[in-house]
Design a protein around this motif. Structure first.
Motif, PDB file in Angstrom:
ATOM      1  N   ILE A  41      61.266  51.159  53.377  1.00 34.88           N
ATOM      2  CA  ILE A  41      60.980  51.569  52.003  1.00 34.88           C
ATOM      3  C   ILE A  41      61.078  50.329  51.112  1.00 34.88           C
ATOM      4  O   ILE A  41      62.061  49.594  51.166  1.00 34.88           O
ATOM      5  CB  ILE A  41      61.994  52.620  51.504  1.00 34.88           C
ATOM      6  CG1 ILE A  41      62.043  53.824  52.447  1.00 34.88           C
ATOM      7  CG2 ILE A  41      61.654  53.064  50.083  1.00 34.88           C
ATOM      8  CD1 ILE A  41      60.805  54.670  52.449  1.00 34.88           C
ATOM      9  N   ASP A  45      56.560  51.320  47.274  1.00 33.95           N
ATOM     10  CA  ASP A  45      56.610  52.759  47.566  1.00 33.95           C
ATOM     11  C   ASP A  45      56.930  53.540  46.296  1.00 33.95           C
ATOM     12  O   ASP A  45      56.365  54.611  46.050  1.00 33.95           O
ATOM     13  CB  ASP A  45      57.672  53.051  48.630  1.00 33.95           C
ATOM     14  CG  ASP A  45      57.275  52.573  50.011  1.00 33.95           C
ATOM     15  OD1 ASP A  45      57.010  53.412  50.871  1.00 33.95           O
ATOM     16  OD2 ASP A  45      57.224  51.351  50.220  1.00 33.95           O
ATOM     17  N   TYR A  49      54.591  56.193  44.431  1.00 31.51           N
ATOM     18  CA  TYR A  49      55.129  57.524  44.134  1.00 31.51           C
ATOM     19  C   TYR A  49      54.940  57.884  42.661  1.00 31.51           C
ATOM     20  O   TYR A  49      54.566  59.012  42.318  1.00 31.51           O
ATOM     21  CB  TYR A  49      56.607  57.544  44.514  1.00 31.51           C
ATOM     22  CG  TYR A  49      57.353  58.801  44.130  1.00 31.51           C
ATOM     23  CD1 TYR A  49      57.174  59.987  44.824  1.00 31.51           C
ATOM     24  CD2 TYR A  49      58.268  58.780  43.070  1.00 31.51           C
ATOM     25  CE1 TYR A  49      57.873  61.135  44.473  1.00 31.51           C
ATOM     26  CE2 TYR A  49      58.979  59.925  42.718  1.00 31.51           C
ATOM     27  CZ  TYR A  49      58.771  61.095  43.422  1.00 31.51           C
ATOM     28  OH  TYR A  49      59.461  62.224  43.060  1.00 31.51           O
ATOM     29  N   PRO A  61      51.987  58.095  52.375  1.00 28.73           N
ATOM     30  CA  PRO A  61      52.535  56.763  52.088  1.00 28.73           C
ATOM     31  C   PRO A  61      53.181  56.154  53.338  1.00 28.73           C
ATOM     32  O   PRO A  61      53.257  56.771  54.391  1.00 28.73           O
ATOM     33  CB  PRO A  61      53.575  57.040  50.995  1.00 28.73           C
ATOM     34  CG  PRO A  61      53.262  58.413  50.476  1.00 28.73           C
ATOM     35  CD  PRO A  61      52.688  59.151  51.642  1.00 28.73           C
ATOM     36  N   GLY A  62      53.668  54.930  53.161  1.00 27.36           N
ATOM     37  CA  GLY A  62      54.396  54.261  54.233  1.00 27.36           C
ATOM     38  C   GLY A  62      53.592  53.161  54.879  1.00 27.36           C
ATOM     39  O   GLY A  62      52.692  53.426  55.670  1.00 27.36           O
ATOM     40  N   SER A 117      48.683  53.331  54.307  1.00 26.17           N
ATOM     41  CA  SER A 117      49.376  54.177  53.327  1.00 26.17           C
ATOM     42  C   SER A 117      48.599  54.360  52.037  1.00 26.17           C
ATOM     43  O   SER A 117      48.969  55.189  51.206  1.00 26.17           O
ATOM     44  CB  SER A 117      50.786  53.678  52.990  1.00 26.17           C
ATOM     45  OG  SER A 117      50.769  52.651  52.027  1.00 26.17           O
ATOM     46  N   TYR A 131      54.888  57.631  56.639  1.00 26.88           N
ATOM     47  CA  TYR A 131      55.777  58.738  56.302  1.00 26.88           C
ATOM     48  C   TYR A 131      55.360  59.913  57.182  1.00 26.88           C
ATOM     49  O   TYR A 131      54.955  60.971  56.713  1.00 26.88           O
ATOM     50  CB  TYR A 131      55.624  59.140  54.841  1.00 26.88           C
ATOM     51  CG  TYR A 131      56.273  58.229  53.810  1.00 26.88           C
ATOM     52  CD1 TYR A 131      56.663  56.924  54.124  1.00 26.88           C
ATOM     53  CD2 TYR A 131      56.483  58.669  52.504  1.00 26.88           C
ATOM     54  CE1 TYR A 131      57.239  56.102  53.169  1.00 26.88           C
ATOM     55  CE2 TYR A 131      57.055  57.852  51.546  1.00 26.88           C
ATOM     56  CZ  TYR A 131      57.426  56.572  51.877  1.00 26.88           C
ATOM     57  OH  TYR A 131      57.994  55.758  50.921  1.00 26.88           O
ATOM     58  N   ILE A 343      63.066  57.136  48.000  1.00 28.41           N
ATOM     59  CA  ILE A 343      62.386  56.384  46.947  1.00 28.41           C
ATOM     60  C   ILE A 343      63.242  56.327  45.689  1.00 28.41           C
ATOM     61  O   ILE A 343      63.408  55.269  45.063  1.00 28.41           O
ATOM     62  CB  ILE A 343      61.018  57.019  46.643  1.00 28.41           C
ATOM     63  CG1 ILE A 343      60.084  56.853  47.850  1.00 28.41           C
ATOM     64  CG2 ILE A 343      60.394  56.407  45.396  1.00 28.41           C
ATOM     65  CD1 ILE A 343      58.831  57.685  47.765  1.00 28.41           C
TER      66      ILE A 343
END
Length: 364
Positions: A41, A45, A49, A61-62, A117, A131, A343
């Protein structure tokens, strides 16, 4: 045998993540499926978000995946030199590898690049982010084998540590004996400490806020020589004192959104020194930016975005040697379903919790 579906955390709107079961695709001869062991993370990120990056949605994401190859085509296995059961670290960028920019050695700046992501679910096969329990590896992926005996939360540090090597060593061409000043003690700043120490820096100085006292102590434990609390000390005066009035040979600026360190860097760098700017500021202007200092001191200023293979390789080799107490940097493991909490913890929105390096550990 692969399951038919993968649970993934899907971003459907700013500040909204939801769990979905998504189909695991059949692979072609030149692609693969990765079982995610851990996903790091980082600050971007949080920006994704919040919707600041304006990435397409819905999206998984990720972009810091570490995992095990669960299925792979023969062509991909030959090209990557890996097979089912191998642990691999995945590079973030998906570039074309054939344009002038890529061929010229700057594939991370490819005009046609994509980023794991940031590719939406609507683009087949959908599993483009880490994710998730499983992730699709496209033919133009760059990956690196890693020691399977390392704890996943340590091995997944390959990304921030790779940034440390590229930003603090490769870009400024840090030499043995150099004085390196690092603005910001977050995970990238601490990674820069380790990279600079590994490169043979003579003196490493790290700055931070009063609230960063724990991170500044980590910096000392990881190899920094001096720390500066910029809220209670004059950073320019202190750097001059620590360098006998000369200034730092190399400055690495990795703070988020703070513009004052950019201005201070011009005063803190030595004549003919190099400043690397890697901390994004949300396109805010830097007040009182005196360009004449760049001219009169012949300062070299370089931007830094992303990591390239040489940085990743140096980071992985260093992690596998276990020379540094990198476990000090890792503060939190989260389950996949706790992605939002992860996050917010990184963003200092959870009272009593301070994250330096954290990761998601999916259950499979």
């Amino acid at each position: 045998m692969l399951p038919k579906k993968s649970m993934a955390m899907v971003q459907t709107a700013p500040r909204k993540l939801e769990a979905r079961d998504l189909p695991i695709p059949q692979i072609a001869d030149d692609s693969a499926i990765l079982r995610i062991e851990a996903c790091g993370i980082c600050g971007s990120d949080y920006e994704q978000y919040e919707g600041v990056l304006q990435t397409p949605m819905p999206v998984i994401p990720g972009h810091e995946p570490l995992g095990i190859i669960e299925a792979i085509g023969d062509k991909a296995a030959r090209r990557w030199g890996v097979d089912v059961g191998d642990r691999v670290a995945i590079e973030t960028m998906l570039s074309c590898h054939c344009c002038d920019t890529c061929v010229g050695g700057h594939y991370h700046l490819c005009d046609r690049r994509q980023i794991y992501s940031y590719i939406p679910l609507t683009e087949s096969p959908g599993l483009w982010g880490a994710y998730s329990q499983y992730m699709y590896l496209a033919p133009n992926t760059i990956l690196h084998k890693m020691d399977k005996n390392l704890p996943a939360e340590l091995a997944v540090m390959f990304n921030p540590l790779g940034a440390g090597f590229r930003w603090a060593v490769e870009i400024p061409q840090t030499q043995v004996g150099d004085t390196v000043l690092i603005f910001g003690p977050g995970q990238r700043g601490l990674a820069s400490v380790v990279a600079a120490r590994e490169a043979g820096a003579g003196k490493i100085i790290v700055t931070g806020l009063a609230a960063d006292s724990n991170k500044l102590q980590m910096a000392l434990a990881l190899g920094a020589d001096h720390i500066i609390d910029v809220q209670n000390e004059n950073v320019v005066d202190r750097v001059r004192a620590l360098t006998n009035g000369k200034g730092a040979d190399v400055i690495v600026e990795v703070t988020s959104y703070a513009t004052q360190p950019v201005r201070d860097a011009l005063d803190c760098v030595r004549m003919g020194g190099t400043v690397v700017l890697a901390g994004v500021k949300g396109f805010k202007p830097v007040s009182d930016f005196v360009s004449d200092l760049i001219v009169m001191k012949e300062i070299t200023i370089k931007g830094a975005i992303g990591v390239t293979s040489s940085g990743y390789k140096k980071a992985i080799e260093m992690i596998e040697r276990r020379k540094y107490p990198l476990e000090l940097m890792h503060t939190h493991n989260f389950e996949l379903e706790e992605a939002e909490l992860a996050i917010k913890t990184l963003a200092r929105q959870i009272e009593g919790q301070e994250s330096v390096h954290s990761c998601l550990i999916p259950a499979t």
